[in-house]
Design an enzyme around this catalytic site. Structure first.
Site, PDB file in Angstrom:
ATOM      1  N   GLY A  28       0.801  -1.222   0.000  1.00  0.00           N
ATOM      2  CA  GLY A  28       0.000   0.000   0.000  1.00  0.00           C
ATOM      3  C   GLY A  28       0.829   1.265   0.000  1.00  0.00           C
ATOM      4  N   HIS A  31       2.259   4.384  -5.111  1.00  0.00           N
ATOM      5  CA  HIS A  31       2.903   5.439  -5.897  1.00  0.00           C
ATOM      6  C   HIS A  31       2.931   5.002  -7.355  1.00  0.00           C
ATOM      7  CE1 HIS A  31       6.320   2.741  -5.806  1.00  0.00           C
ATOM      8  NE2 HIS A  31       6.356   2.785  -4.475  1.00  0.00           N
ATOM      9  N   GLY A  33       5.156   3.775  -9.141  1.00  0.00           N
ATOM     10  CA  GLY A  33       5.802   2.480  -9.391  1.00  0.00           C
ATOM     11  C   GLY A  33       4.799   1.345  -9.294  1.00  0.00           C
ATOM     12  N   HIS A  34       3.967   1.376  -8.254  1.00  0.00           N
ATOM     13  CA  HIS A  34       2.918   0.354  -8.110  1.00  0.00           C
ATOM     14  C   HIS A  34       1.951   0.437  -9.301  1.00  0.00           C
ATOM     15  CE1 HIS A  34       3.798   1.059  -3.643  1.00  0.00           C
ATOM     16  NE2 HIS A  34       4.034  -0.233  -3.780  1.00  0.00           N
ATOM     17  N   GLN A  58       7.403  -9.968   7.787  1.00  0.00           N
ATOM     18  CA  GLN A  58       8.638  -9.587   7.112  1.00  0.00           C
ATOM     19  C   GLN A  58       9.338  -8.406   7.781  1.00  0.00           C
ATOM     20  OE1 GLN A  58       6.370  -8.834   3.401  1.00  0.00           O
ATOM     21  NE2 GLN A  58       7.722  -7.093   3.130  1.00  0.00           N
ATOM     22  N   GLY A 147       8.265  -5.981  -8.778  1.00  0.00           N
ATOM     23  CA  GLY A 147       9.095  -4.888  -9.268  1.00  0.00           C
ATOM     24  C   GLY A 147      10.582  -5.182  -9.157  1.00  0.00           C
ATOM     25  N   GLU A 148      11.331  -4.698 -10.142  1.00  0.00           N
ATOM     26  CA  GLU A 148      12.795  -4.856 -10.154  1.00  0.00           C
ATOM     27  C   GLU A 148      13.449  -4.072  -9.011  1.00  0.00           C
ATOM     28  OE1 GLU A 148      14.414  -3.547 -13.872  1.00  0.00           O
ATOM     29  OE2 GLU A 148      16.457  -4.150 -13.348  1.00  0.00           O
ATOM     30  N   GLN A 153      14.213  -9.711  -3.643  1.00  0.00           N
ATOM     31  CA  GLN A 153      12.885 -10.296  -3.401  1.00  0.00           C
ATOM     32  C   GLN A 153      12.375 -11.002  -4.662  1.00  0.00           C
ATOM     33  OE1 GLN A 153       9.674  -8.088  -1.298  1.00  0.00           O
ATOM     34  NE2 GLN A 153       8.940  -7.603  -3.337  1.00  0.00           N
ATOM     35  N   ARG A 187       8.339   4.479   1.340  1.00  0.00           N
ATOM     36  CA  ARG A 187       9.100   5.048   2.460  1.00  0.00           C
ATOM     37  C   ARG A 187       9.639   6.444   2.147  1.00  0.00           C
ATOM     38  NH1 ARG A 187      10.698  -0.712   3.208  1.00  0.00           N
ATOM     39  NH2 ARG A 187      10.085  -1.317   5.336  1.00  0.00           N
TER      40      ARG A 187
HETATM   41  P1  AMP Z   1       5.847  -2.638  -1.737  1.00  0.00           P
HETATM   42  O1  AMP Z   1       4.490  -2.012  -1.615  1.00  0.00           O
HETATM   43  O2  AMP Z   1       6.968  -1.693  -1.466  1.00  0.00           O
HETATM   44  O3  AMP Z   1       5.956  -3.949  -1.010  1.00  0.00           O
HETATM   45  O4  AMP Z   1       6.007  -3.011  -3.277  1.00  0.00           O
HETATM   46  C1  AMP Z   1       5.057  -3.767  -3.965  1.00  0.00           C
HETATM   47  C2  AMP Z   1       5.605  -4.113  -5.320  1.00  0.00           C
HETATM   48  O5  AMP Z   1       5.906  -2.912  -6.034  1.00  0.00           O
HETATM   49  C3  AMP Z   1       6.910  -4.912  -5.240  1.00  0.00           C
HETATM   50  O6  AMP Z   1       6.902  -5.910  -6.258  1.00  0.00           O
HETATM   51  C4  AMP Z   1       7.955  -3.865  -5.495  1.00  0.00           C
HETATM   52  O7  AMP Z   1       9.143  -4.384  -6.058  1.00  0.00           O
HETATM   53  C5  AMP Z   1       7.240  -2.968  -6.478  1.00  0.00           C
HETATM   54  N1  AMP Z   1       7.815  -1.624  -6.487  1.00  0.00           N
HETATM   55  C6  AMP Z   1       8.157  -0.863  -5.409  1.00  0.00           C
HETATM   56  N2  AMP Z   1       8.715   0.290  -5.802  1.00  0.00           N
HETATM   57  C7  AMP Z   1       8.743   0.264  -7.163  1.00  0.00           C
HETATM   58  C8  AMP Z   1       9.218   1.166  -8.164  1.00  0.00           C
HETATM   59  N3  AMP Z   1       9.773   2.329  -7.858  1.00  0.00           N
HETATM   60  N4  AMP Z   1       9.086   0.803  -9.469  1.00  0.00           N
HETATM   61  C9  AMP Z   1       8.521  -0.384  -9.799  1.00  0.00           C
HETATM   62  N5  AMP Z   1       8.055  -1.282  -8.907  1.00  0.00           N
HETATM   63  C10 AMP Z   1       8.162  -0.959  -7.604  1.00  0.00           C
END
Ligand code: AMP
Length: 277
Positions: A28, A31, A33-34, A58, A147-148, A153, A187
């Site tokens: 959640g 942004h 990226g998500h 985690q 995501g890369e 992970q 973050r």
């Molecule tokens: P998180 O909410 O941080 O656990 O991320 C959820 C998914 O979004 C994971 O697969 C992350 O690798 C991916 N993710 C996080 N930040 C980015 C980003 N800047 N660009 C692309 N994918 C992202």
């Protein structure tokens, strides 16, 4: 856009779903990226499920579980606007009814999980693999999109899918960055204005490392870069060149190898990685 709040609603929804399903797990505070992962999922499957769950398994003691940014109502609005089919927002009680400590866990191979982020965060990737496996069993997606940005992970989940003979196809979406290069992360919202000015230097330095001539020595380059980052105000957890598949260290730069970094600005821990072109 149905908001599924517990595993039985998710299962019922899944049973009546027609067409291929792609799944994007998140914690959640969404942004761009998500949302880019959501678009990738939409391009590859007819239906897309996103989960929003800050997984206690985690987070280690003293980590930012309680202060992790949460904004579920705004996240739901963004997902509905972006055309997401459905969202899964479970509670801790639903996923870990006996409590997180009583939960059976997945143990990823140590060669992938006790390095890089696994050094400062013991048990982190076991928690990640466990929640991903649980969510895959509940959602039964055809495609899983990660995501890369969190490359370690990604590799650990990729290995788990293979080792457990899971048929889910795994896609890796490229890291979305702010205009100054900072990798988008939930973050980042906790950085002070002063820290936000310093933060993009992590990506700038990784990009420079990726531009070193082939066969350069990695260790002196990492040391020099690390000193610059520390002088800028970062506390460096690691800065290392590793193989993109085995994640083992590499001594000399070469195409396809990957630079990994984790560094803290105050209480905010930033991670990033880049592959040598
Ligand atoms: P998180 O909410 O941080 O656990 O991320 C959820 C998914 O979004 C994971 O697969 C992350 O690798 C991916 N993710 C996080 N930040 C980015 C980003 N800047 N660009 C692309 N994918 C992202």
């Amino acid at each position: 856009m149905p908001v599924l709040r517990d595993p039985s609603s998710l299962r019922k929804w899944r049973q009546q779903l027609r067409g291929s399903l792609a799944f994007v797990p998140t914690m959640g505070h969404l942004h761009a990226g998500h949302l880019a992962l959501l678009r990738l999922a939409q391009a590859r499957a007819e239906q897309v499920l996103v989960s929003i769950y800050v997984n206690p398994l985690q987070f280690g003691p003293g980590e930012d579980f309680s202060s992790y940014p949460r904004s579920v109502e705004e996240d739901l609005r963004k997902l509905a606007e972006a055309g997401c089919t459905s969202v899964f927002v479970p509670s801790d009680q639903d996923l870990y009814p006996l409590g997180a400590t009583e939960q059976t866990r997945v143990v990823p191979p140590l060669a992938l999980s006790d390095i890089l982020c696994g050094v400062q965060r013991p048990g982190h990737f076991s928690g990640v693999a466990t929640i991903v496996l649980k969510l895959l069993h509940l959602a039964e997606p055809d495609i899983l999109v990660l995501g890369e940005k969190d490359y370690q992970q990604f590799r650990i989940v990729q290995q788990m899918l293979s080792d457990f003979d899971l048929a889910t196809q795994l896609l890796c979406g490229p890291t979305e960055r702010d205009t100054d290069g900072l990798a988008l992360s939930s973050r980042n919202s906790r950085l002070s204005p002063e820290q936000r000015v310093i933060a993009p230097q992590l990506a700038t330095e990784l990009r420079k490392l990726c531009q070193l001539p082939a066969n350069s020595l990695a260790l002196p380059a990492a040391q020099e870069t690390g000193e610059r980052l520390q002088a800028a105000g970062f506390v460096l957890d690691y800065l290392e060149l590793r193989d993109s598949t085995t994640l083992q260290t590499i001594n000399n730069t070469r195409s396809g190898a990957r630079w990994f970094a984790a560094a803290r600005l105050g209480a905010v821990r930033l991670i990033d990685n880049m592959v040598i072109p």
